[in-house]
Motif scaffolding. Sequence first.
Motif, PDB file in Angstrom:
ATOM      1  N   VAL A 170       4.231  -4.644  -7.837  1.00  0.00           N
ATOM      2  CA  VAL A 170       3.616  -5.208  -6.631  1.00  0.00           C
ATOM      3  C   VAL A 170       3.006  -6.555  -7.009  1.00  0.00           C
ATOM      4  CG1 VAL A 170       3.173  -3.024  -5.478  1.00  0.00           C
ATOM      5  CG2 VAL A 170       1.503  -3.883  -7.133  1.00  0.00           C
ATOM      6  N   PRO A 171       2.903  -7.521  -6.063  1.00  0.00           N
ATOM      7  CA  PRO A 171       3.344  -7.403  -4.667  1.00  0.00           C
ATOM      8  C   PRO A 171       4.849  -7.191  -4.556  1.00  0.00           C
ATOM      9  CG  PRO A 171       2.855  -9.681  -5.194  1.00  0.00           C
ATOM     10  CD  PRO A 171       2.392  -8.889  -6.382  1.00  0.00           C
ATOM     11  N   THR A 172       5.235  -6.538  -3.457  1.00  0.00           N
ATOM     12  CA  THR A 172       6.627  -6.191  -3.272  1.00  0.00           C
ATOM     13  C   THR A 172       7.430  -7.440  -2.959  1.00  0.00           C
ATOM     14  OG1 THR A 172       5.872  -4.082  -2.385  1.00  0.00           O
ATOM     15  CG2 THR A 172       8.195  -4.664  -2.055  1.00  0.00           C
ATOM     16  N   THR A 173       8.443  -7.690  -3.768  1.00  0.00           N
ATOM     17  CA  THR A 173       9.353  -8.818  -3.564  1.00  0.00           C
ATOM     18  C   THR A 173      10.772  -8.322  -3.726  1.00  0.00           C
ATOM     19  OG1 THR A 173       9.150  -9.413  -5.892  1.00  0.00           O
ATOM     20  CG2 THR A 173       7.697 -10.555  -4.335  1.00  0.00           C
ATOM     21  N   ALA A 174      11.713  -9.107  -3.239  1.00  0.00           N
ATOM     22  CA  ALA A 174      13.109  -8.705  -3.289  1.00  0.00           C
ATOM     23  C   ALA A 174      13.988  -9.938  -3.334  1.00  0.00           C
ATOM     24  CB  ALA A 174      13.454  -7.843  -2.072  1.00  0.00           C
ATOM     25  N   GLU A 175      15.255  -9.701  -3.618  1.00  0.00           N
ATOM     26  CA  GLU A 175      16.257 -10.758  -3.604  1.00  0.00           C
ATOM     27  C   GLU A 175      17.383 -10.329  -2.683  1.00  0.00           C
ATOM     28  OE1 GLU A 175      18.664 -13.715  -6.684  1.00  0.00           O
ATOM     29  OE2 GLU A 175      17.625 -11.949  -7.436  1.00  0.00           O
ATOM     30  N   LEU A 176      17.721 -11.258  -1.745  1.00  0.00           N
ATOM     31  CA  LEU A 176      18.803 -11.024  -0.797  1.00  0.00           C
ATOM     32  C   LEU A 176      20.032 -11.772  -1.287  1.00  0.00           C
ATOM     33  CD1 LEU A 176      20.038 -10.139   1.922  1.00  0.00           C
ATOM     34  CD2 LEU A 176      18.988 -12.174   2.944  1.00  0.00           C
ATOM     35  N   PHE A 177      21.105 -11.020  -1.572  1.00  0.00           N
ATOM     36  CA  PHE A 177      22.354 -11.606  -2.039  1.00  0.00           C
ATOM     37  C   PHE A 177      23.318 -11.736  -0.861  1.00  0.00           C
ATOM     38  CE2 PHE A 177      20.486  -9.603  -5.731  1.00  0.00           C
ATOM     39  CZ  PHE A 177      20.658 -10.546  -6.727  1.00  0.00           C
ATOM     40  N   ILE A 178      23.933 -12.920  -0.761  1.00  0.00           N
ATOM     41  CA  ILE A 178      24.917 -13.200   0.291  1.00  0.00           C
ATOM     42  C   ILE A 178      26.255 -13.382  -0.401  1.00  0.00           C
ATOM     43  CG2 ILE A 178      25.474 -14.653   2.262  1.00  0.00           C
ATOM     44  CD1 ILE A 178      22.472 -15.627   2.008  1.00  0.00           C
ATOM     45  N   LEU A 179      27.164 -12.467  -0.128  1.00  0.00           N
ATOM     46  CA  LEU A 179      28.435 -12.427  -0.837  1.00  0.00           C
ATOM     47  C   LEU A 179      29.532 -13.051   0.000  1.00  0.00           C
ATOM     48  CD1 LEU A 179      28.259  -8.771  -2.167  1.00  0.00           C
ATOM     49  CD2 LEU A 179      27.324 -10.843  -3.199  1.00  0.00           C
ATOM     50  N   PRO A 180      30.521 -13.654  -0.645  1.00  0.00           N
ATOM     51  CA  PRO A 180      31.645 -14.242   0.106  1.00  0.00           C
ATOM     52  C   PRO A 180      32.534 -13.154   0.682  1.00  0.00           C
ATOM     53  CG  PRO A 180      32.065 -14.379  -2.230  1.00  0.00           C
ATOM     54  CD  PRO A 180      30.660 -13.853  -2.080  1.00  0.00           C
ATOM     55  N   GLU A 181      33.312 -13.569   1.698  1.00  0.00           N
ATOM     56  CA  GLU A 181      34.257 -12.633   2.272  1.00  0.00           C
ATOM     57  C   GLU A 181      35.349 -12.318   1.264  1.00  0.00           C
ATOM     58  OE1 GLU A 181      35.717 -13.322   6.229  1.00  0.00           O
ATOM     59  OE2 GLU A 181      34.135 -14.792   6.604  1.00  0.00           O
TER      60      GLU A 181
ATOM     61  N   GLU B  92       0.816  -1.212   0.000  1.00  0.00           N
ATOM     62  CA  GLU B  92       0.000   0.000   0.000  1.00  0.00           C
ATOM     63  C   GLU B  92       0.850   1.261   0.000  1.00  0.00           C
ATOM     64  OE1 GLU B  92      -2.465  -0.317   3.397  1.00  0.00           O
ATOM     65  OE2 GLU B  92      -3.409  -2.218   2.767  1.00  0.00           O
ATOM     66  N   HIS B  93       2.117   1.137   0.368  1.00  0.00           N
ATOM     67  CA  HIS B  93       3.006   2.297   0.422  1.00  0.00           C
ATOM     68  C   HIS B  93       4.105   2.238  -0.643  1.00  0.00           C
ATOM     69  CE1 HIS B  93       1.279   3.504   4.299  1.00  0.00           C
ATOM     70  NE2 HIS B  93       1.276   2.202   4.609  1.00  0.00           N
ATOM     71  N   ASN B  94       3.927   1.364  -1.618  1.00  0.00           N
ATOM     72  CA  ASN B  94       4.960   1.166  -2.648  1.00  0.00           C
ATOM     73  C   ASN B  94       4.676   2.056  -3.855  1.00  0.00           C
ATOM     74  OD1 ASN B  94       6.804   0.317  -4.530  1.00  0.00           O
ATOM     75  ND2 ASN B  94       6.292  -1.851  -4.398  1.00  0.00           N
ATOM     76  N   PRO B  95       5.442   3.161  -4.034  1.00  0.00           N
ATOM     77  CA  PRO B  95       5.238   4.010  -5.231  1.00  0.00           C
ATOM     78  C   PRO B  95       5.912   3.452  -6.475  1.00  0.00           C
ATOM     79  CG  PRO B  95       6.969   4.938  -3.873  1.00  0.00           C
ATOM     80  CD  PRO B  95       6.471   3.714  -3.134  1.00  0.00           C
ATOM     81  N   ASP B  96       6.684   2.390  -6.283  1.00  0.00           N
ATOM     82  CA  ASP B  96       7.352   1.702  -7.404  1.00  0.00           C
ATOM     83  C   ASP B  96       8.272   2.638  -8.184  1.00  0.00           C
ATOM     84  OD1 ASP B  96       7.981  -0.556  -8.785  1.00  0.00           O
ATOM     85  OD2 ASP B  96       6.337  -0.378 -10.231  1.00  0.00           O
ATOM     86  N   ILE B  97       9.123   3.358  -7.468  1.00  0.00           N
ATOM     87  CA  ILE B  97      10.145   4.190  -8.104  1.00  0.00           C
ATOM     88  C   ILE B  97      11.503   3.736  -7.614  1.00  0.00           C
ATOM     89  CG2 ILE B  97       8.584   6.157  -8.374  1.00  0.00           C
ATOM     90  CD1 ILE B  97       9.897   7.419  -5.942  1.00  0.00           C
ATOM     91  N   PRO B  98      12.566   3.939  -8.394  1.00  0.00           N
ATOM     92  CA  PRO B  98      13.889   3.412  -8.013  1.00  0.00           C
ATOM     93  C   PRO B  98      14.373   3.911  -6.662  1.00  0.00           C
ATOM     94  CG  PRO B  98      13.881   4.064 -10.320  1.00  0.00           C
ATOM     95  CD  PRO B  98      12.591   4.523  -9.738  1.00  0.00           C
ATOM     96  N   GLU B  99      14.160   5.189  -6.346  1.00  0.00           N
ATOM     97  CA  GLU B  99      14.681   5.716  -5.093  1.00  0.00           C
ATOM     98  C   GLU B  99      14.043   5.025  -3.894  1.00  0.00           C
ATOM     99  OE1 GLU B  99      13.529   7.433  -7.556  1.00  0.00           O
ATOM    100  OE2 GLU B  99      15.174   8.701  -8.302  1.00  0.00           O
ATOM    101  N   TRP B 100      12.736   4.788  -3.951  1.00  0.00           N
ATOM    102  CA  TRP B 100      12.044   4.122  -2.840  1.00  0.00           C
ATOM    103  C   TRP B 100      12.568   2.698  -2.661  1.00  0.00           C
ATOM    104  CZ3 TRP B 100       8.921  -0.155  -2.231  1.00  0.00           C
ATOM    105  CH2 TRP B 100       8.163  -0.232  -1.045  1.00  0.00           C
ATOM    106  N   LYS B 101      12.761   1.998  -3.760  1.00  0.00           N
ATOM    107  CA  LYS B 101      13.253   0.624  -3.681  1.00  0.00           C
ATOM    108  C   LYS B 101      14.672   0.570  -3.118  1.00  0.00           C
ATOM    109  CE  LYS B 101      11.974  -0.022  -8.009  1.00  0.00           C
ATOM    110  NZ  LYS B 101      11.779  -0.644  -9.323  1.00  0.00           N
ATOM    111  N   GLU B 102      15.505   1.549  -3.482  1.00  0.00           N
ATOM    112  CA  GLU B 102      16.857   1.577  -2.927  1.00  0.00           C
ATOM    113  C   GLU B 102      16.828   1.813  -1.420  1.00  0.00           C
ATOM    114  OE1 GLU B 102      18.998   4.513  -5.040  1.00  0.00           O
ATOM    115  OE2 GLU B 102      18.958   3.428  -6.959  1.00  0.00           O
ATOM    116  N   ASP B 103      15.960   2.730  -0.979  1.00  0.00           N
ATOM    117  CA  ASP B 103      15.878   3.008   0.458  1.00  0.00           C
ATOM    118  C   ASP B 103      15.365   1.801   1.233  1.00  0.00           C
ATOM    119  OD1 ASP B 103      16.860   5.546   0.130  1.00  0.00           O
ATOM    120  OD2 ASP B 103      14.880   6.492  -0.010  1.00  0.00           O
TER     121      ASP B 103
END
Length: 1131
Positions: free
Chosen positions: A925-936, A886-897
């Motif tokens: 929407v629906p809002t989804t994301a991908e979490l990347f886990i990087l090696p040391e 409901e609060h997703n304006p779907d703009i790049p700046e919002w997604k980065e924040d």
Amino acid sequence: MTKRSTAYGEYSDRSQIGGPGDAFSAEKLLEPFGVYSPRTEYRRTGEDARTGPRQSESLLVTSTFPLSGDSAHNQAMGHWVGDNSSVILTLTKQYDFNLGAFTESSLWRSVDYGSTYIKLNNKVGSTLACLYVCPTNKRKIMMLSDPELENSVLISSDEGASFEKHPINFYMDGLLFHPTQEDWLLASSPDNKVYSTMDFGRKWQLVSENVTPGRFFWAQTGLDREADVVHMETHIAKGRAQYVTCRAQRCTESNRQYLFPGHIDQHSLVVQDNYVFVQVTKSGQASYFVSYMRESFKQIQLPKYCLPKDMHIISTDKKQVFAAVQEWNQNYTYSLYISDSPGVYFTLSLENLRTRREPGGNLLVDMYKVEGINGIFLANKLVDHEVKTFITYNKGQTWALLQAPNTDVAGNSLHCILPFCSLHLHLDMPVNPYLPGRIFSKDSAPGIIVATGNIGTELSSTNLGMFITSDAGNSWRQIFEEELGVWFLDNGGALVAVSLVATVPIRHIWISLDEGKTWDRHSFSLVPLFLDGALMQPENHIITFTGHLSRISEWQLIKIDYKAIFSRRCMDGDYQTWNLHNKGEPCVMGEKQTFMKRRPGNRCMLTQDYSRVISSEPCICRAYDFECDYGYERQADGKCSPAFWFDPNTVPRSCSTSQNYLNSTGYRKVLSNNCKEGGKDVYSPRKQRCSPRPPRGLRLTTSHGDLTANLGSNVTFLVHLDDGNPLWTYMQLDFGDGITVMYNLSRRGDGIKHSYRAPGIFRVTAHAENSQGYDSSSMFLHITSPVERVYLSAPIVAIRKKEVNLTAVVWPVHQRTLTFFWWFENSSESLITLGGSIAYTFQKEGMNRVIVQVSSGCNILQDTKVIIVKEFFNSLLLSFSPTLDEHNPDIPEWKEDVGRVVRTAVSQVSGFPEEQLLVSLFPGVPTTAELFILPETPLSEHGKGNEEDLVSISDILINALNQGLIQFELKPDTQIIVYITQLTSAPLVDSNPIHSSSAMLMLLSVAFVGLVAFFIFKFKRKIPWIHVQAEENQEKEPERIGTVRQNNTMSNMKHSEFPSEKELTEKELEARTRGRCPFQQYMPSKPAKYGIKTWVACNAQSSNAWKMQVYTGKPTGGGPEKNQGMRFEGS
């Protein structure tokens, strides 16, 4: 071309544009003027040198008037006002070079021919910057106040006896008087605006903005329909301009006319006499156009391989254009070309003219038109690195060196033999309008030319002397051994000479009444004067010298009345005849002319209206009276032959069957030549019959010459046919978008206009055909629409040495009209594609910046992404509490924040550093994301331990996500939970033992229909068979999906091929849908309470789906359903 050149050494009239400090304002500086020679010794004529000077001290009546209180003023300008009047106005000013402004001024007025002056500062009451006298009514005066102190004009209609002051609301830096209407003026301002007044400055009205400085002109009488028409060049952008005409007091956009079909080069418009000139540069090559008698523009035709780099109009006198053209192989010189009467076809007259540039950039051409006799010109030409002076008697058809005098000033013989030695003249015009030029002639003194020059092999700046001719350049005499300033007196009947050495004061002048043969010395002052300038009034026989007794003294105005040197008015017996000739040839410009002159030595005063030409008799035309026509070149024997590139049998385009046309013999009569045809005529054009001919040389262009146009704009197509009868030739023009027009070629000279409704590259084809044949021509036109936005869709993490797909998405959608420039890994070389997608393999680990630029015509936009490249990584798919949607304006700046907040939350809960975590939200929407886990960093030697660590970290994060431990606060009282998105086990829908022991069904409750609708709506721009153009602001940024490829390893299985029922399993996924749907289900126990159920039967080992069915609800009137999953069993 169209930069006006100082032509033939004529100083521009003071009615022309000018302002404070400008030469047009007739303003002079105290700093040394006319310093032509460092000599301080004065040498007289040969007679004076032998017998001593002839003194006539009592014949001049002189008086001196000092301008008291103006000793600090370092500038002055003076004018005779009125017609045959006794009034002189003098304006002196103090200009502070440090401040760059005028600090004081004084206005002086004399009503007794300059004997006495009255200071008018009390009447004026302002610091004045400039003084103008109306050229059509010299009783009217306009003065400008210093705009730093007071912005106003002062006007007078009674020769300066009284003034009216009128404020103005703009700063005036230039003024242009109308050629016939004394009250009409145009004024320019530094901010490129032009104003007009029709009441001599009392009221001003804005004419136009964005006017190129100095490029505005009044109408010409007899050419323009209305006398108040203004011709202007208005600049638009990037060096382009437009030729505009309008009425001075009615110049609204609706009343403007754009007479040239397209843009022109800035600073190129020239309106002069019967002609209008413009220049257009395309692809680095300049083309020049001319309008004659205000008719439509035609392209100027120079010889084919002239290939001009620059062109300047020198003169448009006598309905003919003289132009200085710098050809492709010239660097420091220009060539002289002369035209036919319409100014279209030019032929070469003289090569390698000497030229130089003024500090302001104006081109000065070393060429001079002799006044009083038609067709005589002098020019300085570079010959084998030496500058020599040439003369022509037939308007440039032939040129010859000047014969040097036989003796020098002392009577000693000079052995100067042509062509090794000749007389050379300086053709410079004065910078100071109050001092004479280095060459001088006058209409009222035909045949007399006075000039500074030298004798030798080339023009020199040393060993200069003064030379005179009385027979129009056939013979010359030296009159002084150094350079002096010479003016004509008494309507050309007398000469006065003055020393112009700025460092030496003078008190004598020399006057000659016998065309320079003898000179009388006269004293005009008891005290030597440093001369700054002079005003001449021929009608009243008055000379006014302006100067200083010393460099710190007041201005001295010295009046010299020379009427006393004449004993009476001339009578008939005081004149003699003189026949014009060219080295003994009596026919000059096709006629024999006899002039009347005063007998040398007769001290009588000439009348203003006596006739100079007393007889003129036409001659029979000869080759001497013709120049080579366009396309022909003069050979060594003097004959004109066709150039190698020219076809002499070319038929005019206007020639139609059954008509005749005049075919050139290679010669054209010199314009204003008055010879008459007689006997066998071999030079005039010959009449020939027009014959049918097929169209040849068809060329298709746009009016601007561009190969691109904006969507929706009118494109004007021009068709040119080199050969073929346009009256009988029909044209078919295919615009490439399904529209075709047909017309007669002779009826659409202004072109065909067309507007495209879609962007793209269109092949435009012109087809010309008549009874004799056909010809065709094509062009490819790019129709572009400005790119409004560009988005680079790219993964934020990539694996080294594995190909990555990147896509640049632009709005609005373009077809085949964009160029994409890609920069990778800090490379200075770009990759260029015509499509918006590219596959790239990164070779190095680390942070890599990717830049994409999209070019559409002149519009360029870019986007940038940073991609982290690793040897390996893990990733998890995330979902969020429904409240986040409901609060997703779907703009790049919002997604980065949000991604940054999620990363911090994950790091705080798990204890893993943020440097090893990245979160990227997917579009939509629906809002989804991908979490990347990087090696040391750095990795271990083999990297295996790091891979195992990533698996362990992933398990820990999955556990935390499943427990709902990772949360963040979106806003007060709004907590967002982060979930892991994955398949989870669930109990069977129906636990009947019959079915549970015989088979396992995989039942997936997913929002399939909603997901399909969502994908089509959001990704319609990426699906090639769906073409939908969304309205701006009605649709959010489109999501990017990966390319779907066929998997050859996946088998196609039927339900009967499933190995056993034990290999069937049931899973349940939640999928959300929002909006209106008749079979949407309410599931209160699920995170998404509303969704659409779809039943899917799958192989538990290979994950192959066999059958799917959307659950649309219970049957009408039926009860609750049970064992829904068994609908797949056995079907």
